[in-house]
Design a protein around this motif. Structure first.
Motif, short mmCIF file in Angstrom:
data_model
loop_
_atom_site.label_atom_id
_atom_site.label_comp_id
_atom_site.label_asym_id
_atom_site.label_seq_id
_atom_site.Cartn_x
_atom_site.Cartn_y
_atom_site.Cartn_z
N LEU A 138 0.73 -1.66 -0.21
CA LEU A 138 -0.08 -0.41 -0.10
C LEU A 138 0.88 0.99 -0.08
CD1 LEU A 138 -2.67 -0.44 2.71
CD2 LEU A 138 -3.28 -0.85 0.03
N GLY A 139 0.71 2.02 -0.79
CA GLY A 139 0.66 3.47 -0.70
C GLY A 139 2.92 3.63 -1.61
N GLN A 140 3.15 1.94 -1.90
CA GLN A 140 3.92 2.03 -2.66
C GLN A 140 4.15 1.99 -3.89
OE1 GLN A 140 6.99 1.59 -0.20
NE2 GLN A 140 5.40 2.14 1.69
N THR A 141 3.64 1.75 -5.13
CA THR A 141 3.94 1.69 -6.09
C THR A 141 3.08 2.86 -6.76
OG1 THR A 141 1.67 -0.39 -6.22
CG2 THR A 141 4.31 -1.03 -6.21
N TYR A 142 1.75 2.37 -6.99
CA TYR A 142 1.14 2.99 -7.64
C TYR A 142 -0.11 4.04 -6.85
CZ TYR A 142 2.25 0.13 -11.01
OH TYR A 142 2.81 -0.68 -12.09
N ASN A 143 0.20 5.58 -7.36
CA ASN A 143 -0.47 6.46 -6.35
C ASN A 143 -0.85 8.01 -7.00
OD1 ASN A 143 -1.96 6.67 -3.46
ND2 ASN A 143 -0.05 7.09 -2.58
N ILE A 189 -4.56 5.26 -1.57
CA ILE A 189 -5.41 6.36 -2.53
C ILE A 189 -5.27 5.89 -4.02
CG2 ILE A 189 -6.86 8.65 -3.92
CD1 ILE A 189 -4.08 9.36 -1.83
N ILE A 190 -6.81 5.02 -4.42
CA ILE A 190 -7.65 4.00 -5.34
C ILE A 190 -9.21 4.41 -5.47
CG2 ILE A 190 -7.84 2.19 -6.70
CD1 ILE A 190 -6.73 0.83 -4.19
N LEU A 191 -9.06 5.13 -6.94
CA LEU A 191 -10.53 5.74 -7.33
C LEU A 191 -11.22 5.02 -8.65
CD1 LEU A 191 -8.77 9.62 -7.36
CD2 LEU A 191 -10.44 8.13 -5.72
N SER A 207 -5.46 16.67 -12.09
CA SER A 207 -3.66 16.24 -12.30
C SER A 207 -3.69 15.97 -11.41
CB SER A 207 -3.17 18.66 -11.92
OG SER A 207 -2.55 18.46 -10.84
N ARG A 208 -3.84 15.92 -10.27
CA ARG A 208 -3.40 14.86 -9.40
C ARG A 208 -4.05 13.38 -9.19
NH1 ARG A 208 -3.39 19.27 -6.62
NH2 ARG A 208 -1.52 19.60 -4.66
N PHE A 209 -5.21 13.32 -9.65
CA PHE A 209 -5.95 11.70 -10.74
C PHE A 209 -4.88 10.89 -11.18
CE2 PHE A 209 -10.41 12.49 -9.57
CZ PHE A 209 -10.44 12.76 -7.47
N ASN A 210 -4.47 12.15 -12.04
CA ASN A 210 -3.40 11.74 -13.10
C ASN A 210 -1.50 11.40 -12.17
OD1 ASN A 210 -4.65 11.13 -14.88
ND2 ASN A 210 -5.05 13.21 -15.36
N TRP A 211 -1.66 11.99 -11.37
CA TRP A 211 -0.08 11.72 -10.78
C TRP A 211 0.56 9.96 -10.55
CZ3 TRP A 211 -0.63 14.95 -5.79
CH2 TRP A 211 -0.37 16.41 -6.26
N GLY A 212 -0.74 9.58 -10.58
CA GLY A 212 0.06 7.66 -9.87
C GLY A 212 -0.52 7.21 -11.43
N LEU A 213 -1.20 6.09 -10.96
CA LEU A 213 -1.30 5.46 -12.69
C LEU A 213 -2.94 5.20 -12.88
CD1 LEU A 213 0.08 3.16 -14.54
CD2 LEU A 213 -1.58 1.77 -13.48
N VAL A 214 -2.89 5.70 -14.57
CA VAL A 214 -4.84 5.70 -14.18
C VAL A 214 -5.05 4.25 -15.85
CG1 VAL A 214 -6.14 6.98 -16.09
CG2 VAL A 214 -4.78 8.26 -14.39
N ALA A 215 -5.48 3.66 -14.82
CA ALA A 215 -5.64 2.32 -16.36
C ALA A 215 -6.73 2.38 -16.56
CB ALA A 215 -5.48 1.02 -15.37
#
Ligand code: ADP
Ligand code: MG
Length: 439
Positions: A129-134, A232-234, A252-260
């Motif tokens: 948790l919190g370590q890979t895609y966030n 955070i997962i949405l 912009s924050r929602f795009n900080w991690g991974l968008v799948a």
């Protein structure tokens, strides 16, 4: 009562409950056991909280009716987690952690080209948790498995890390809880509930649009969690920048991690999903049938499940194994039932032919068994297959009043539940009526 007897009775109850509500029947029901069976109550031990909750929310009435029919007594049913030592009923459990669906695990998720990235990223996140895609942001149309994956992450985390605190909720729920906190003047409580978790998972975040104050609150929640390295997962029905009226800073924050993205499944994936879902329900279907079902629904997996339920329901009603012909009758009959109109005359035609009686007999005052049974069956079928009122149905059958029709419907419904022969007969008549429709 001897333990052996209790176990046998319990097995019968489970089988009866499954047959009464095929849509909610699951293979894991076979692993349920009786905790206690005394006086008017049965305690049923469930492997974990999500199973207990599933039964409590979906199956209480079928289990209660089944228990009453099998034992011949008024019985109440309780679903209890574990061996019952803790004495926690599912109602108590409902306040702890998110309400997870027992079917929505990684094990039950079929991976294919359309969802490979989303699946892999959820697995990765659940392992650290919190370590890979966030944040991890999943999007795709309705019925493609977003909620399933979010629940799977929770199951996995609960399984791996005992004390992890996860909040999984729908966007609507988040907004409502926020509004309630404002009304009650308890914003601090709200903050501590959402800003101190190990993972915050919000399903269908697109509903945050046009709610300025909630967006503001969510923005701060997001920052607090993100800065503390919390996960955070949405999920949403579209990518962040296509959600209308979503503030730029959130996009912009929602795009900080991974968008799948999740796409509609290919044919091969659909076939595998049908097999998996059938297996979950303890239903054996061969490849030919799975392929047939997979061809029926293309864009939404929920429809595939609905198709399986329909097939299972018909097989149970007719007490026949699932064959390709039966699957076709079930689904094609259903399509016709939905699009065309069954009339009371269609029903009367089939029933009078089957019992070799005349309509005038059904409309007469005669009360011999050979006339009352077909008359009551007509009423029951008219009630379940048409939208006519009790009065209208009574009108077609000799001007009987609505209480007579209601009594007939209850009577047939009871014998449908308790008498396999009646069940088979009603199934057969329904099949004939829907086939007459197709002709
Ligand atoms: P969404 O949240 O995207 O609208 P859901 O997660 O509610 O969709 O999925 C709808 C149904 O389809 C659920 O019963 C889910 O288990 C099933 N489903 C979707 N994708 C898969 C898959 N790849 N494997 C197995 N079941 C799936
Ligand atoms: Mg969903």
């Amino acid at each position: 009562m001897a333990t052996r007897d209790v176990e046998n009775i319990f097995t019968d109850i489970v089988e009866r409950a499954k047959a009464m509500d095929p849509g909610n029947a699951r293979k894991w029901f076979d692993e349920l056991s009786v905790l206690h069976f005394d006086g008017g109550s049965i305690g049923i031990a469930c492997p974990d909280e999500s199973n207990a909750r599933f039964l409590d929310e979906n199956c209480r009435s079928s289990f209660t009716r089944a228990a009453q029919q099998i034992t011949g007594h008024l019985v109440t049913v309780d679903f209890v987690v574990g061996t019952g030592d803790r004495g926690a009923s599912s109602e108590d459990a409902a306040h702890i952690g998110p309400a997870l669906h027992p079917d929505y695990t990684f094990q039950n998720f079929v991976v294919g080209p359309s969802n490979r990235l989303a699946h892999a990223s959820c697995v990765a996140v659940s392992q650290s948790l919190g370590q890979t895609y966030n944040p991890l942001f999943l999007y795709g149309s309705a019925g493609l498995g977003k909620t399933h994956l979010l629940h799977a992450v929770c199951h996995e985390v609960h399984h791996r890390l005992d004390g992890a605190v996860i909040q999984l909720l729908s966007c609507e729920d988040f907004v409502n809880r926020f509004i309630r906190a404002i009304e009650q003047g308890n914003i601090t409580g709200f903050h501590s509930q959402f800003r101190t978790v190990d993972a915050l998972i919000i399903d269908d975040i697109q509903f945050l649009r046009e709610r300025e104050q909630s967006q503001e609150e969510f923005f701060h929640t997001f920052n607090a969690l993100y800065n503390n390295g919390k996960q955070i997962i949405l999920s949403a029905d579209s990518p962040p920048n296509e959600i209308p009226s979503l503030e730029a800073r959130l996009i912009s924050r929602f795009n900080w991690g991974l968008v799948a993205r999740i796409d509609p499944p290919s044919y091969e994936t659909r076939v595998a999903i049908v097999q998996k879902k059938a297996h979950l329900r303890g239903l054996h279907i061969n490849d030919e049938i799975a392929e047939y079902v997979a061809r029926q629904a293309q864009a939404n997996i929920r429809e595939l499940e609905g198709a399986l339920t329909t097939i299972y329901a018909l097989a149970t009603t007719l007490s026949e194994p699932v064959t390709l012909e039966l699957a076709q009758t079930a689904l094609e009959g259903q399509i016709k039932l939905a699009t065309r109109h069954i009339t009371i005359s269609d029903i009367i035609d089939v029933v009078t032919r089957h019992f070799d009686v005349r309509l005038t007999d059904l409309q007469s005052k005669r009360r011999s068994q050979s006339i009352t049974v077909p008359r009551q069956i007509c009423m029951y079928l008219a009630r379940s297959l048409t939208k006519h009122s009790l009065e209208e149905i009574g009108g077609h059958l000799g001007g009987r009043d609505h209480t007579t029709v209601m009594h007939a419907c209850n009577k047939i419904s009871e014998s449908h539940d308790s008498d396999p022969q009646m069940q088979a007969l009603l199934g057969e008549l329904t099949k004939q009526i829907s086939q007459a429709q197709q002709a």
